[in-house]
Design a protein around this motif. Structure first.
Motif, mmCIF file in Angstrom:
data_model
loop_
_atom_site.group_PDB
_atom_site.id
_atom_site.type_symbol
_atom_site.label_atom_id
_atom_site.label_comp_id
_atom_site.label_asym_id
_atom_site.label_seq_id
_atom_site.Cartn_x
_atom_site.Cartn_y
_atom_site.Cartn_z
ATOM 1 N N UNK A 1 0.794 -1.037 -0.001
ATOM 2 C CA UNK A 1 0.047 -0.090 -0.116
ATOM 3 C C UNK A 1 0.825 1.168 -0.015
ATOM 4 N N UNK A 2 0.793 2.003 -1.127
ATOM 5 C CA UNK A 2 1.302 3.252 -1.077
ATOM 6 C C UNK A 2 0.495 4.671 -0.832
ATOM 7 N N UNK A 3 0.650 5.503 0.238
ATOM 8 C CA UNK A 3 -0.177 6.484 0.564
ATOM 9 C C UNK A 3 -1.627 5.793 1.107
ATOM 10 N N UNK A 4 -2.549 6.584 0.717
ATOM 11 C CA UNK A 4 -3.915 5.943 1.211
ATOM 12 C C UNK A 4 -4.915 5.496 0.172
ATOM 13 N N UNK A 5 -4.430 5.854 -1.212
ATOM 14 C CA UNK A 5 -5.255 5.160 -2.189
ATOM 15 C C UNK A 5 -4.696 4.276 -3.345
ATOM 16 N N UNK A 6 -3.488 3.838 -2.872
ATOM 17 C CA UNK A 6 -3.048 2.901 -3.822
ATOM 18 C C UNK A 6 -2.371 1.633 -3.245
ATOM 19 N N UNK A 7 -2.914 0.708 -3.829
ATOM 20 C CA UNK A 7 -2.318 -0.893 -3.309
ATOM 21 C C UNK A 7 -2.631 -1.947 -4.175
ATOM 22 N N UNK A 8 -2.021 -3.058 -4.050
ATOM 23 C CA UNK A 8 -1.804 -4.120 -5.104
ATOM 24 C C UNK A 8 -0.798 -5.067 -4.405
ATOM 25 N N UNK A 9 -0.248 -5.895 -5.398
ATOM 26 C CA UNK A 9 0.625 -6.834 -5.238
ATOM 27 C C UNK A 9 1.518 -6.856 -6.283
ATOM 28 N N UNK A 10 2.854 -7.343 -5.670
ATOM 29 C CA UNK A 10 4.171 -7.295 -6.706
ATOM 30 C C UNK A 10 4.795 -8.747 -6.524
ATOM 31 N N UNK A 11 4.735 -9.378 -7.770
ATOM 32 C CA UNK A 11 5.575 -10.755 -7.875
ATOM 33 C C UNK A 11 6.941 -10.452 -8.060
ATOM 34 N N UNK A 12 7.792 -11.131 -7.562
ATOM 35 C CA UNK A 12 9.431 -10.867 -7.814
ATOM 36 C C UNK A 12 9.937 -12.276 -8.239
ATOM 37 N N UNK A 13 10.563 -12.353 -9.184
ATOM 38 C CA UNK A 13 11.509 -13.528 -9.700
ATOM 39 C C UNK A 13 12.777 -12.830 -10.342
ATOM 40 N N UNK A 14 14.006 -12.682 -9.743
ATOM 41 C CA UNK A 14 15.245 -12.072 -9.904
ATOM 42 C C UNK A 14 16.161 -12.886 -9.795
ATOM 43 N N UNK A 15 17.335 -12.930 -10.631
ATOM 44 C CA UNK A 15 18.453 -13.856 -10.567
ATOM 45 C C UNK A 15 19.795 -12.936 -10.229
ATOM 46 N N UNK A 16 20.379 -13.459 -9.378
ATOM 47 C CA UNK A 16 21.531 -12.738 -8.736
ATOM 48 C C UNK A 16 23.021 -12.978 -9.598
ATOM 49 N N UNK A 17 23.486 -11.937 -10.064
ATOM 50 C CA UNK A 17 25.071 -12.321 -10.653
ATOM 51 C C UNK A 17 25.810 -11.150 -10.032
ATOM 52 N N UNK A 18 27.168 -11.582 -9.649
ATOM 53 C CA UNK A 18 27.969 -10.755 -8.890
ATOM 54 C C UNK A 18 29.469 -11.156 -9.452
ATOM 55 N N UNK A 19 30.284 -10.195 -9.089
ATOM 56 C CA UNK A 19 31.748 -10.535 -9.224
ATOM 57 C C UNK A 19 32.652 -9.737 -8.304
ATOM 58 N N UNK A 20 33.852 -10.208 -7.903
ATOM 59 C CA UNK A 20 34.736 -9.670 -6.800
ATOM 60 C C UNK A 20 35.048 -8.397 -7.121
#
Length: 197
Positions: free
Chosen positions: A145-164
């Motif tokens: 919920x963001x503020x008083x009049x906006x709401x919803x759902x958020x799906x996440x599917x993220x892959x991590x890549x990293x290097x030193x």
């Protein structure tokens, strides 16, 4: 016959137009890409927050007070093992918010689990950082919920890549990104704070 053919073509064109229109329109309260990243960064900050106050501890998880209000159930497992010159660290953290307020970039979200925010990472170091391998992901979903009049759902599917980053041998770091789907947006998010736990 000609009338029937014209009606059929007209109906097909109208259906295609409506179908295309529905595919491209998002609900008016859907998060923008910038807002989605702010929601993600707010939740990621909970993973790395070492000052969270427990309000309930059970054998399998901890319920903590979110710094800005609400609560979240945390289940985190960190396992480290050494074998010869190789050190492997695995982390699996699940956060299930319940009215948990998180903020980033001037935006404050009240979040819930849909089902949860799950972060997994494996870091393998050979020798004195001669070879570093990092894999991981963030999956799950949140209600927001963001503020008083906006709401919803958020799906996440993220892959991590990293290097030193070995520019300072006395303080080696990892720089990383998480890429994939976030609240129906294709994103690439800085994950350096998550991989330098």
């Amino acid at each position: 016959m000609k009338l029937a053919r014209n009606l059929a073509v007209g109906t097909a064109v109208a259906l295609v137009a409506v179908g295309c229109e529905n595919d491209t329109l998002l609900p008016s309260d859907a998060l923008t890409e910038e807002e989605s990243v702010a929601l993600f960064n707010g939740m990621a900050a909970l993973v790395t927050d070492t000052a969270l106050v427990p309000v309930f501890i059970s054998p399998d998880s901890i319920v903590v007070a979110c710094p800005q209000g609400g609560q979240a159930r945390l289940l985190a497992v960190v396992v480290g093992a050494a074998n010869g010159d190789t050190v492997r660290t695995e982390m699996d953290a699940t956060i299930t918010p319940n009215g948990c307020v998180v903020s980033h970039g001037g935006l404050a979200f009240t979040t819930g689990g849909d089902p949860d925010f799950r972060y997994r990472a494996q870091i393998e170091v050979v020798g004195l950082f001669e070879n570093v391998t990092v894999t991981g992901s963030v999956v799950g979903g949140l209600t927001w919920q963001l503020g008083t009049d906006r709401s919803g759902s958020c799906a996440m599917d993220l892959t991590l890549s990293a290097e030193p980053d070995l520019s300072d041998p006395a303080d080696p770091k990892l720089s990383g990104t998480l890429a994939g789907k976030l609240c129906d947006h294709d994103v690439e998010v800085d994950a350096s704070s998550l991989v330098n736990l």
